[in-house]
Design a protein around this motif. Structure first.
Motif, PDB file in Angstrom:
ATOM      1  N   LYS A 146       0.844  -1.094   0.205  1.00 32.72           N
ATOM      2  CA  LYS A 146      -0.018   0.039  -0.269  1.00 32.72           C
ATOM      3  C   LYS A 146       0.890   1.273  -0.085  1.00 32.72           C
ATOM      4  O   LYS A 146       0.566   2.098  -0.563  1.00 32.72           O
ATOM      5  CB  LYS A 146      -0.810  -0.095   1.218  1.00 32.72           C
ATOM      6  CG  LYS A 146      -1.906   1.080   1.320  1.00 32.72           C
ATOM      7  CD  LYS A 146      -2.689   0.865   2.649  1.00 32.72           C
ATOM      8  CE  LYS A 146      -3.835   2.391   2.479  1.00 32.72           C
ATOM      9  NZ  LYS A 146      -4.549   2.178   3.652  1.00 32.72           N
ATOM     10  N   PHE A 147       1.847   1.279   0.787  1.00 25.14           N
ATOM     11  CA  PHE A 147       2.874   2.284   0.891  1.00 25.14           C
ATOM     12  C   PHE A 147       3.577   2.663  -0.126  1.00 25.14           C
ATOM     13  O   PHE A 147       3.828   3.760  -0.629  1.00 25.14           O
ATOM     14  CB  PHE A 147       3.864   2.031   2.097  1.00 25.14           C
ATOM     15  CG  PHE A 147       4.504   3.450   2.300  1.00 25.14           C
ATOM     16  CD1 PHE A 147       3.790   4.664   3.049  1.00 25.14           C
ATOM     17  CD2 PHE A 147       5.929   3.440   1.882  1.00 25.14           C
ATOM     18  CE1 PHE A 147       4.702   5.474   3.185  1.00 25.14           C
ATOM     19  CE2 PHE A 147       6.568   4.847   2.231  1.00 25.14           C
ATOM     20  CZ  PHE A 147       5.965   5.780   2.943  1.00 25.14           C
ATOM     21  N   THR A 148       3.894   1.480  -1.106  1.00 22.01           N
ATOM     22  CA  THR A 148       5.039   1.685  -2.375  1.00 22.01           C
ATOM     23  C   THR A 148       3.988   1.442  -3.613  1.00 22.01           C
ATOM     24  O   THR A 148       4.701   1.541  -4.618  1.00 22.01           O
ATOM     25  CB  THR A 148       5.942   0.447  -2.457  1.00 22.01           C
ATOM     26  OG1 THR A 148       5.422  -0.640  -2.264  1.00 22.01           O
ATOM     27  CG2 THR A 148       6.718   0.690  -1.188  1.00 22.01           C
ATOM     28  N   PHE A 149       2.624   1.566  -3.586  1.00 25.94           N
ATOM     29  CA  PHE A 149       1.707   1.410  -4.593  1.00 25.94           C
ATOM     30  C   PHE A 149       2.224   2.435  -5.635  1.00 25.94           C
ATOM     31  O   PHE A 149       2.403   3.846  -5.200  1.00 25.94           O
ATOM     32  CB  PHE A 149       0.510   1.406  -4.149  1.00 25.94           C
ATOM     33  CG  PHE A 149      -0.552   1.416  -5.449  1.00 25.94           C
ATOM     34  CD1 PHE A 149      -0.651   0.188  -6.349  1.00 25.94           C
ATOM     35  CD2 PHE A 149      -1.294   2.535  -5.916  1.00 25.94           C
ATOM     36  CE1 PHE A 149      -1.240   0.341  -7.286  1.00 25.94           C
ATOM     37  CE2 PHE A 149      -2.045   2.423  -6.839  1.00 25.94           C
ATOM     38  CZ  PHE A 149      -2.201   1.445  -7.559  1.00 25.94           C
ATOM     39  N   ASN A 150       2.572   2.120  -6.821  1.00 23.86           N
ATOM     40  CA  ASN A 150       2.604   3.399  -7.922  1.00 23.86           C
ATOM     41  C   ASN A 150       3.696   4.100  -7.661  1.00 23.86           C
ATOM     42  O   ASN A 150       3.908   5.149  -8.342  1.00 23.86           O
ATOM     43  CB  ASN A 150       1.459   4.077  -8.054  1.00 23.86           C
ATOM     44  CG  ASN A 150       1.144   4.615  -9.413  1.00 23.86           C
ATOM     45  OD1 ASN A 150       1.502   4.169 -10.420  1.00 23.86           O
ATOM     46  ND2 ASN A 150       0.664   5.887  -9.464  1.00 23.86           N
ATOM     47  N   THR A 151       5.141   3.550  -7.165  1.00 22.23           N
ATOM     48  CA  THR A 151       6.014   4.127  -6.863  1.00 22.23           C
ATOM     49  C   THR A 151       7.197   3.269  -7.700  1.00 22.23           C
ATOM     50  O   THR A 151       7.111   2.174  -8.117  1.00 22.23           O
ATOM     51  CB  THR A 151       6.618   4.212  -5.671  1.00 22.23           C
ATOM     52  OG1 THR A 151       6.786   3.121  -4.993  1.00 22.23           O
ATOM     53  CG2 THR A 151       5.587   4.800  -4.660  1.00 22.23           C
ATOM     54  N   LEU A 152       8.380   3.882  -8.026  1.00 25.54           N
ATOM     55  CA  LEU A 152       9.402   3.441  -8.871  1.00 25.54           C
ATOM     56  C   LEU A 152       9.861   2.198  -8.064  1.00 25.54           C
ATOM     57  O   LEU A 152      10.508   1.321  -8.651  1.00 25.54           O
ATOM     58  CB  LEU A 152      10.339   4.231  -9.264  1.00 25.54           C
ATOM     59  CG  LEU A 152      11.537   3.808 -10.336  1.00 25.54           C
ATOM     60  CD1 LEU A 152      10.805   3.504 -11.576  1.00 25.54           C
ATOM     61  CD2 LEU A 152      12.426   4.910 -10.686  1.00 25.54           C
TER      62      LEU A 152
END
Length: 251
Positions: free
Chosen positions: A150-156
């Protein structure tokens, strides 16, 4: 807004500001204050908060805010610590369950000399065993895989736990520049080359990773004239970016 809510909001603002300073810890002035920065990011500091201590924090850190003016996320920091002092007597009610990010940052501060974390900061290749160790910490000890996703969703950084860690602790600037200089025949960078390189390093510090696709398709890189600035050494840009990426891909 009642006193406890206002105090809680002010505390969060102060912590966010200090976290932003912490991730820029390779800057000389910030590094000199790293002890107090780490202290402010611990639970014990806020549980025993006193007026004198808060004023000490304000005085020690006020001249460091200038280093946040070019924050890549466009954040601005306007924290009135004096306003928070008025409500310091009610800090007992401020502590709630820490967010996943706060738990991770606490861990990284307390384990800053962990060999795996040092590898990530110093551009040393990590192993599969290193990755497994990080996954255990991030997915089991500090939270769940669901919280991480959830925290890293849609991050590089995405599913790469080493990239995620690097997006928080950043690169060691000297190690990053030294690694790039190894690609150059004269081992010297002019001012414009240094500025371009700084942009790459800052991007990695903010996002945890970088690829050649980013250089081609994302701002500000897509507007750079790499050939004019680096001349015959332009091919080394791709090699350097591939190195930044590959060292956090476990083998």
């Amino acid at each position: 807004m009642n006193k406890s809510k206002k105090a809680s909001k002010s505390q969060k603002s102060v912590v966010n500001l200090v976290q932003a300073l912490y991730v820029k810890g390779t800057i000389k002035e910030i590094k000199e204050k790293i002890a107090i920065i780490k202290e402010v990011l611990t639970d014990s500091c806020w549980r025993t908060l006193e007026l004198g201590k808060l004023e000490h924090v304000r005085v020690e850190l006020r001249d460091l805010i200038k280093h946040l003016k070019d924050d890549a996320n466009g954040q601005t920091f306007n924290v009135d610590i004096e306003d928070f002092i008025e409500y310091v007597g009610e800090t007992e009610s401020l502590f709630s369950v820490k967010t996943y990010k706060q738990r991770v940052i606490d861990y990284l501060i307390e384990n800053s000399w962990n060999p795996v974390i040092q590898k990530i900061r110093n551009l040393e290749p990590i192993t599969r065993a290193d990755t497994v160790e990080l996954e255990k910490v991030l997915w089991n000890e500090l939270g769940t895989r669901e919280e991480y996703n959830k925290f890293t969703f849609n991050t590089l950084a995405g599913g790469n736990v080493a990239a995620f860690i690097r997006s928080i602790v950043g690169l060691d600037k000297q190690a990053a520049e030294k690694r790039f200089s190894q690609f150059l025949s004269d081992n010297q960078l002019n001012s414009q080359q240094q500025e371009y390189l700084k942009t790459i390093i800052n991007y990695v510090n903010e996002n945890g990773d970088i690829t050649t696709d980013v250089l081609i398709n994302e701002s500000p890189f897509d507007s750079y004239d790499w050939q004019e600035v680096f001349g015959d050494n332009v091919a080394f840009i791709s090699k350097y970016v591939n190195t930044l990426h590959s060292v956090i891909v476990a083998r």
